[in-house]
Design an enzyme around this catalytic site. Sequence first.
Site, PDB file in Angstrom:
ATOM      1  N   ASP A 146      16.612 -17.182  67.874  1.00  0.00           N
ATOM      2  CA  ASP A 146      15.181 -17.346  67.643  1.00  0.00           C
ATOM      3  C   ASP A 146      14.433 -17.715  68.919  1.00  0.00           C
ATOM      4  O   ASP A 146      13.248 -17.405  69.066  1.00  0.00           O
ATOM      5  CB  ASP A 146      14.953 -18.446  66.598  1.00  0.00           C
ATOM      6  CG  ASP A 146      14.419 -17.891  65.291  1.00  0.00           C
ATOM      7  OD1 ASP A 146      14.081 -16.695  65.240  1.00  0.00           O
ATOM      8  OD2 ASP A 146      14.324 -18.651  64.328  1.00  0.00           O
ATOM      9  N   HIS A 204       2.806 -17.983  61.657  1.00  0.00           N
ATOM     10  CA  HIS A 204       3.939 -17.877  60.728  1.00  0.00           C
ATOM     11  C   HIS A 204       3.963 -19.157  59.898  1.00  0.00           C
ATOM     12  O   HIS A 204       4.366 -20.225  60.376  1.00  0.00           O
ATOM     13  CB  HIS A 204       5.237 -17.706  61.508  1.00  0.00           C
ATOM     14  CG  HIS A 204       6.423 -17.396  60.637  1.00  0.00           C
ATOM     15  ND1 HIS A 204       6.618 -16.177  60.036  1.00  0.00           N
ATOM     16  CD2 HIS A 204       7.473 -18.157  60.257  1.00  0.00           C
ATOM     17  CE1 HIS A 204       7.731 -16.191  59.331  1.00  0.00           C
ATOM     18  NE2 HIS A 204       8.270 -17.390  59.436  1.00  0.00           N
ATOM     19  N   ASN A 207       7.638 -22.939  54.855  1.00  0.00           N
ATOM     20  CA  ASN A 207       8.154 -24.310  54.887  1.00  0.00           C
ATOM     21  C   ASN A 207       8.273 -24.788  56.321  1.00  0.00           C
ATOM     22  O   ASN A 207       8.073 -25.954  56.627  1.00  0.00           O
ATOM     23  CB  ASN A 207       9.507 -24.391  54.175  1.00  0.00           C
ATOM     24  CG  ASN A 207       9.921 -25.823  53.912  1.00  0.00           C
ATOM     25  OD1 ASN A 207       9.147 -26.614  53.383  1.00  0.00           O
ATOM     26  ND2 ASN A 207      11.139 -26.172  54.284  1.00  0.00           N
ATOM     27  N   ASP A 278       5.877 -28.114  48.752  1.00  0.00           N
ATOM     28  CA  ASP A 278       5.556 -26.735  48.381  1.00  0.00           C
ATOM     29  C   ASP A 278       4.044 -26.581  48.229  1.00  0.00           C
ATOM     30  O   ASP A 278       3.422 -27.224  47.382  1.00  0.00           O
ATOM     31  CB  ASP A 278       6.258 -26.381  47.065  1.00  0.00           C
ATOM     32  CG  ASP A 278       6.256 -24.879  46.791  1.00  0.00           C
ATOM     33  OD1 ASP A 278       5.191 -24.248  46.941  1.00  0.00           O
ATOM     34  OD2 ASP A 278       7.315 -24.349  46.416  1.00  0.00           O
ATOM     35  N   MET A 279       3.467 -25.704  49.031  1.00  0.00           N
ATOM     36  CA  MET A 279       2.019 -25.497  48.991  1.00  0.00           C
ATOM     37  C   MET A 279       1.549 -25.040  47.617  1.00  0.00           C
ATOM     38  O   MET A 279       0.423 -25.348  47.193  1.00  0.00           O
ATOM     39  CB  MET A 279       1.617 -24.477  50.064  1.00  0.00           C
ATOM     40  CG  MET A 279       0.119 -24.260  50.192  1.00  0.00           C
ATOM     41  SD  MET A 279      -0.779 -25.753  50.726  1.00  0.00           S
ATOM     42  CE  MET A 279      -0.424 -25.714  52.496  1.00  0.00           C
ATOM     43  N   ILE A 324       3.484 -18.844  52.966  1.00  0.00           N
ATOM     44  CA  ILE A 324       2.094 -19.271  52.798  1.00  0.00           C
ATOM     45  C   ILE A 324       1.148 -18.253  53.412  1.00  0.00           C
ATOM     46  O   ILE A 324       0.154 -17.843  52.806  1.00  0.00           O
ATOM     47  CB  ILE A 324       1.874 -20.656  53.437  1.00  0.00           C
ATOM     48  CG1 ILE A 324       2.728 -21.724  52.739  1.00  0.00           C
ATOM     49  CG2 ILE A 324       0.406 -21.050  53.397  1.00  0.00           C
ATOM     50  CD1 ILE A 324       2.700 -23.087  53.426  1.00  0.00           C
TER      51      ILE A 324
END
Length: 372
Positions: A146, A204, A207, A278-279, A324
């Site tokens: 990454d 991006h 979570n 959690d949105m 999200i």
Amino acid sequence: MTDAYLALNAGSSSMKFGLSEASDPAEILLSGSAERLGSDAATLAIRDAYGKQVQGSLGAAGHGEALTELCAAISRLRPELRITGVGHRIVHGGTHFNDPLPVTPEVLHALRELIPLAPLHQPHGILGIETAQAQFPEATHVACFDTAFHAGKPWVHESFALPRQYFDEGVRRYGFHGLACASICDALERGGYPLADRKIAIAHLGNGCSVTAVAGGRSVATSMGFTALDGLTMGTRCGRIDPGVLLHLMKNGSDADEIERVLYHQSGLLGLSGMSNDMRDLATSDAPEAAQAIAYFIERVIEEIARMAAAMRGLDCVVFSGGIGENAADLRDRITAGLSFLRRSDGSALEICVEPANEERQILVTLHRLAR
């Protein structure tokens, strides 16, 4: 038998995968994910190229058990495929790993030494390698990092204002979500977007959250830094924080392990709301703390995108991705409204688009490229 490639993407509580023929990595035959790993309600969902889905319960499975079940499911569903290459998403490559490379015992040892820099993700990525090596001992296993997308950023966006010896020892801004950013850039180019001539900010949001400044297709700056804690408010991670707060906690009796638990597991949306990370839960709640947590999240995203515009000396487009970013249209609208003061160089409004990240496809394409 037909040669095939498998991409494994181990997250903190999930594992996504993609499967393709070795000759055509862009055509994903099977994909899916194991979710809620480590809890009593772990699940596995597998989809084929036609959208047909197989779901099942994994009970209290962890990452290793989930991968074992996934491999068994692949053998049942596509018995004609022989896995000859497995690509693994590894969150942290440190200072040495800026390109994908075959996994050797020496590489595994080096990856273990990086666990303190990514404690939520690195152990699962390593476990994925070890489990897959046992399942597919004849396959070539490749680590894809990454951090690699962000290698080569300008020094001013890579260093901290600490004594220079720390930079030389590896204390620097690495940046993460690189495979996601690379997949988004590739998708934009395939769709005809003139990426080479544009300055974009990739938001991006999931979570884990980050904003990355990309100019001419290359990373210029990013919100995450030495670890995946910095920058935006996340599900359970704090994001940007005054280091003096940490000194205060230490002087008042908190040790490093306790502070690490707070920063990684008890902060972010969960800490702000006192309810959930959690949105979706927060968006449907009437509690004032939920509204405050959402407002805080939105404000940090607006500020970080504006900072990326400053780093590039301009901005053409904001690209939303992640759970999200892709699905919460109302949040995107609020963020976009907060960015209305920013204009493109010709005076026009910013371009706004949604582009799902596809880290598994990116890994499969990488495997194909390395095999040529």
